[in-house]
Design an enzyme around this catalytic site. Structure first.
Site, PDB file in Angstrom:
ATOM      1  N   SER A  33       4.042 -32.022  39.814  1.00  0.00           N
ATOM      2  CA  SER A  33       4.492 -31.372  41.031  1.00  0.00           C
ATOM      3  C   SER A  33       3.948 -32.184  42.171  1.00  0.00           C
ATOM      4  CB  SER A  33       4.089 -29.925  41.027  1.00  0.00           C
ATOM      5  OG  SER A  33       4.935 -29.121  40.173  1.00  0.00           O
ATOM      6  N   HIS A  72       9.387 -29.762  34.062  1.00  0.00           N
ATOM      7  CA  HIS A  72       9.392 -28.337  33.688  1.00  0.00           C
ATOM      8  C   HIS A  72      10.472 -27.673  33.391  1.00  0.00           C
ATOM      9  CE1 HIS A  72       6.162 -28.106  37.189  1.00  0.00           C
ATOM     10  NE2 HIS A  72       5.563 -27.934  36.124  1.00  0.00           N
ATOM     11  N   ARG A 108       1.853 -33.704  28.525  1.00  0.00           N
ATOM     12  CA  ARG A 108       2.384 -34.928  28.938  1.00  0.00           C
ATOM     13  C   ARG A 108       1.481 -36.107  28.191  1.00  0.00           C
ATOM     14  NH1 ARG A 108       1.933 -33.414  35.194  1.00  0.00           N
ATOM     15  NH2 ARG A 108      -0.055 -32.967  34.138  1.00  0.00           N
ATOM     16  N   LYS A 165      -5.650 -20.159  45.092  1.00  0.00           N
ATOM     17  CA  LYS A 165      -4.677 -21.408  45.100  1.00  0.00           C
ATOM     18  C   LYS A 165      -3.712 -21.198  46.333  1.00  0.00           C
ATOM     19  CE  LYS A 165      -3.545 -24.677  41.658  1.00  0.00           C
ATOM     20  NZ  LYS A 165      -3.184 -24.840  40.148  1.00  0.00           N
TER      21      LYS A 165
HETATM   22  O1  PNS Z   1       1.095 -25.449  36.261  1.00  0.00           O
HETATM   23  P1  PNS Z   1      -0.422 -25.105  36.296  1.00  0.00           P
HETATM   24  O2  PNS Z   1      -1.185 -25.020  37.357  1.00  0.00           O
HETATM   25  O3  PNS Z   1      -1.314 -26.124  35.356  1.00  0.00           O
HETATM   26  O4  PNS Z   1      -0.559 -23.608  35.457  1.00  0.00           O
HETATM   27  C1  PNS Z   1      -1.959 -22.990  35.134  1.00  0.00           C
HETATM   28  C2  PNS Z   1      -1.745 -21.756  34.625  1.00  0.00           C
HETATM   29  C3  PNS Z   1      -0.996 -20.845  35.641  1.00  0.00           C
HETATM   30  C4  PNS Z   1      -1.140 -21.684  33.322  1.00  0.00           C
HETATM   31  C5  PNS Z   1      -3.141 -21.129  34.424  1.00  0.00           C
HETATM   32  O5  PNS Z   1      -4.007 -21.595  35.867  1.00  0.00           O
HETATM   33  C6  PNS Z   1      -3.260 -19.514  34.232  1.00  0.00           C
HETATM   34  O6  PNS Z   1      -2.838 -19.254  33.284  1.00  0.00           O
HETATM   35  N1  PNS Z   1      -3.856 -19.010  35.270  1.00  0.00           N
HETATM   36  C7  PNS Z   1      -3.988 -17.395  35.012  1.00  0.00           C
HETATM   37  C8  PNS Z   1      -5.459 -17.165  35.169  1.00  0.00           C
HETATM   38  C9  PNS Z   1      -6.060 -17.029  33.604  1.00  0.00           C
HETATM   39  O7  PNS Z   1      -5.547 -16.498  32.773  1.00  0.00           O
HETATM   40  N2  PNS Z   1      -6.869 -17.951  33.518  1.00  0.00           N
HETATM   41  C10 PNS Z   1      -7.416 -17.896  32.122  1.00  0.00           C
HETATM   42  C11 PNS Z   1      -7.319 -19.329  31.349  1.00  0.00           C
HETATM   43  S1  PNS Z   1      -8.591 -20.349  31.413  1.00  0.00           S
END
Ligand code: PNS
Length: 171
Positions: free
Chosen positions: A127, A17, A89, A41
């Site tokens: 993570s 990150h 990745r 979550k």
């Molecule tokens: O590190 P992560 O868990 O892969 O990040 C995921 C993240 C936070 C980028 C994604 O879950 C997110 O944007 N969540 C907010 C809700 C949202 O906007 N969802 C619509 C996109 S499908």
């Protein structure tokens, strides 16, 4: 002013990150690292995630750490952000990332998603791997920034010891 957001769960922030944060910060005037606070979550590290990110980015002047809940595009709009940055990745990330970026593009056509490939040395890192290693007392110093190694380790050593104690592994 070019503004972007790098969103994620950062539970906890890894060297992978941090690599993306540094490289993104070099591309824009202002980078917001958005830490998702989502009720569906439950993170291992809750508000500490923001503090850990602040600590590991304190020397990068154009980076701001904020938490958000709800939709990413709403958060991005609120902050007049033109781009969302995500790290890729491996090909296994691609399907989910593509669907997410397309969804975000339908919801907010004015905001683009930019993918940065993860540096090869961190391509395996997540993570979840950090948590797994920390849970069993593994050396996590190659996975997370030095300044948060102890925080992650302590969190796990206490929960691991409680579990081990419950299971009768610690006499
Ligand atoms: O590190 P992560 O868990 O892969 O990040 C995921 C993240 C936070 C980028 C994604 O879950 C997110 O944007 N969540 C907010 C809700 C949202 O906007 N969802 C619509 C996109 S499908």
């Amino acid at each position: 002013m070019k503004k972007a957001i790098y969103p994620g769960s950062f539970d906890p922030v890894t060297l992978g990150h941090l690599d993306i944060i540094k490289r993104s910060a070099a591309l824009v005037d202002h980078l917001i690292v958005g830490v998702l606070n989502n009720s569906t979550k439950t993170p291992l590290f809750s508000d500490e995630r923001v503090n850990m990110l602040k600590e590991v980015t304190k020397d990068i002047p154009n980076v701001e750490i904020l938490s958000f809940s709800g939709l990413l595009v709403d958060f991005a709009r609120e902050h007049n952000v033109q781009a969302i940055i995500r790290g890729l990745r491996a090909v296994t990330d691609f399907e989910y990332e593509l669907a997410m970026s397309q969804t975000n593009r339908v919801a907010a056509p004015d905001i683009d998603t930019i993918f940065l490939n993860t540096s090869l040395k961190y391509a395996y890192l997540s993570s979840s791997i950090v948590k797994e290693m920390a849970m069993y007392g593994g050396d996590i110093s190659k996975f997370v920034p030095e300044s948060i190694v102890d925080i992650v380790r302590e969190r796990y050593s206490s929960s691991y010891n409680i579990k081990a104690n419950e299971n009768g592994d610690i006499k």
